[in-house]
Design a protein around this motif. Structure first.
Motif, PDB file in Angstrom:
ATOM      1  N   ALA A 147       1.182   7.102  -6.516  1.00 15.64           N
ATOM      2  CA  ALA A 147       0.049   8.010  -6.721  1.00 15.64           C
ATOM      3  C   ALA A 147       0.435   9.445  -6.376  1.00 15.64           C
ATOM      4  CB  ALA A 147      -1.139   7.561  -5.880  1.00 15.64           C
ATOM      5  N   ARG A 148       1.171   9.626  -5.289  1.00 15.74           N
ATOM      6  CA  ARG A 148       1.605  10.964  -4.863  1.00 15.74           C
ATOM      7  C   ARG A 148       2.544  11.587  -5.897  1.00 15.74           C
ATOM      8  NH1 ARG A 148       6.080  11.975  -2.374  1.00 15.74           N
ATOM      9  NH2 ARG A 148       6.334   9.858  -1.600  1.00 15.74           N
ATOM     10  N   LYS A 172       0.744   4.323  -2.698  1.00 17.16           N
ATOM     11  CA  LYS A 172       0.569   5.719  -2.290  1.00 17.16           C
ATOM     12  C   LYS A 172       1.701   6.590  -2.832  1.00 17.16           C
ATOM     13  CE  LYS A 172      -1.999   5.297   2.011  1.00 17.16           C
ATOM     14  NZ  LYS A 172      -1.953   5.566   3.454  1.00 17.16           N
ATOM     15  N   LYS A 173       2.921   6.078  -2.756  1.00 16.08           N
ATOM     16  CA  LYS A 173       4.069   6.852  -3.242  1.00 16.08           C
ATOM     17  C   LYS A 173       3.943   7.104  -4.741  1.00 16.08           C
ATOM     18  CE  LYS A 173       9.095   7.002  -3.321  1.00 16.08           C
ATOM     19  NZ  LYS A 173      10.338   6.387  -2.873  1.00 16.08           N
ATOM     20  N   LYS A 200      -5.642  10.917  -0.086  1.00 17.69           N
ATOM     21  CA  LYS A 200      -5.383   9.482   0.061  1.00 17.69           C
ATOM     22  C   LYS A 200      -3.914   9.135  -0.175  1.00 17.69           C
ATOM     23  CE  LYS A 200      -7.077   5.377   0.782  1.00 17.69           C
ATOM     24  NZ  LYS A 200      -7.475   4.985   2.116  1.00 17.69           N
ATOM     25  N   SER A 201      -3.275   9.778  -1.138  1.00 19.40           N
ATOM     26  CA  SER A 201      -1.905   9.447  -1.462  1.00 19.40           C
ATOM     27  C   SER A 201      -0.899   9.987  -0.449  1.00 19.40           C
ATOM     28  CB  SER A 201      -1.536   9.947  -2.865  1.00 19.40           C
ATOM     29  OG  SER A 201      -1.489  11.368  -2.899  1.00 19.40           O
ATOM     30  N   THR A 202      -1.365  10.819   0.455  1.00 18.40           N
ATOM     31  CA  THR A 202      -0.458  11.425   1.444  1.00 18.40           C
ATOM     32  C   THR A 202      -0.832  11.104   2.891  1.00 18.40           C
ATOM     33  OG1 THR A 202      -1.731  13.487   1.425  1.00 18.40           O
ATOM     34  CG2 THR A 202       0.168  13.335  -0.074  1.00 18.40           C
ATOM     35  N   GLU A 238       0.822  -1.219   0.000  1.00 21.33           N
ATOM     36  CA  GLU A 238       0.000   0.000   0.000  1.00 21.33           C
ATOM     37  C   GLU A 238       0.853   1.264   0.000  1.00 21.33           C
ATOM     38  OE1 GLU A 238      -3.445   2.278   2.606  1.00 21.33           O
ATOM     39  OE2 GLU A 238      -2.857   0.253   3.170  1.00 21.33           O
ATOM     40  N   TRP A 292      -7.602  12.051  -4.238  1.00 23.71           N
ATOM     41  CA  TRP A 292      -6.275  11.577  -4.624  1.00 23.71           C
ATOM     42  C   TRP A 292      -5.196  12.267  -3.794  1.00 23.71           C
ATOM     43  CZ3 TRP A 292      -4.696  11.660 -10.527  1.00 23.71           C
ATOM     44  CH2 TRP A 292      -3.459  11.051 -10.698  1.00 23.71           C
TER      45      TRP A 292
END
Length: 129
Positions: A10-11, A7-8, A124-126, A3, A121
Motif C-alpha cells: 500500500a505504501r 502495508k508495504k 495506515k500504510s506507514t 499485515e 491510506w
C-alpha cells in the motif's frame, strides 16, 4: 497475507501514485491541475502546480524509499499534504471547473470524499506497531 506486506504494498502504491501525479504536474497535465488551484492562492497558478508537483515527487519518493525508521514520519507528511491541497478540490467544486473527467457537479462533489481516503491510506500504510 502478512499485515506488514500489505502495508508495504500500500505504501509503495501510494508513493508511486504520488510520483506519477507529480511528474504529470510538471509535464502533460499542468493545465488541468491549474483548475484546482483556488483563486486566493497568492502565487501564479502555474507556479503553484509546479511546486506541488515537486512536493508530490518528493513525498512519493519518501514513501517508496525511506528507511523503516522514518516511514511513519513520511506518512504523516503525505497526509498533511493531502489535507493542505484539499481546498483546491473544494475550489474546483465550488467554481465548477472541469478537469480530469470531473465535468459535472456530482463528479466534483464525489471527488471530495476521496481526499480523506488518501489521508487514511498515507497514515495506515506507514504506521508502526
Amino acid at each position: 497475507m502478512d499485515e506488514n506486506v500489505i502495508k508495504k504494498i500500500a505504501r509503495i502504491l501510494l508513493g508511486s501514485a504520488l510520483i506519477f501525479a507529480g511528474v504529470s504536474h510538471l509535464t502533460f497535465a499542468r493545465k488541468p491541475f491549474q483548475a484546482q488551484v483556488p483563486d486566493d492562492v497568492p502565487l501564479n497558478k502555474d507556479d503553484t502546480v509546479l511546486l506541488s508537483g515537486v512536493a508530490e515527487i518528493t513525498l512519493g519518493g519518501a514513501l517508496v524509499l525511506t528507511p523503516e525508521k522514518y516511514q511513519e514520519a513520511a506518512g504523516k507528511l503525505a497526509a498533511a499534504f493531502f489535507i493542505a491541497v484539499f481546498p483546491g478540490n473544494i475550489s474546483q467544486y465550488r467554481h465548477r471547473r472541469s478537469a480530469f473527467g470531473l465535468d459535472t457537479d456530482r463528479k466534483r462533489f464525489l471527488r471530495l470524499f476521496f481526499q480523506p481516503v488518501l489521508v487514511w491510506w498515507a497514515l495506515k500504510s506507514t504506521e508502526t506497531g
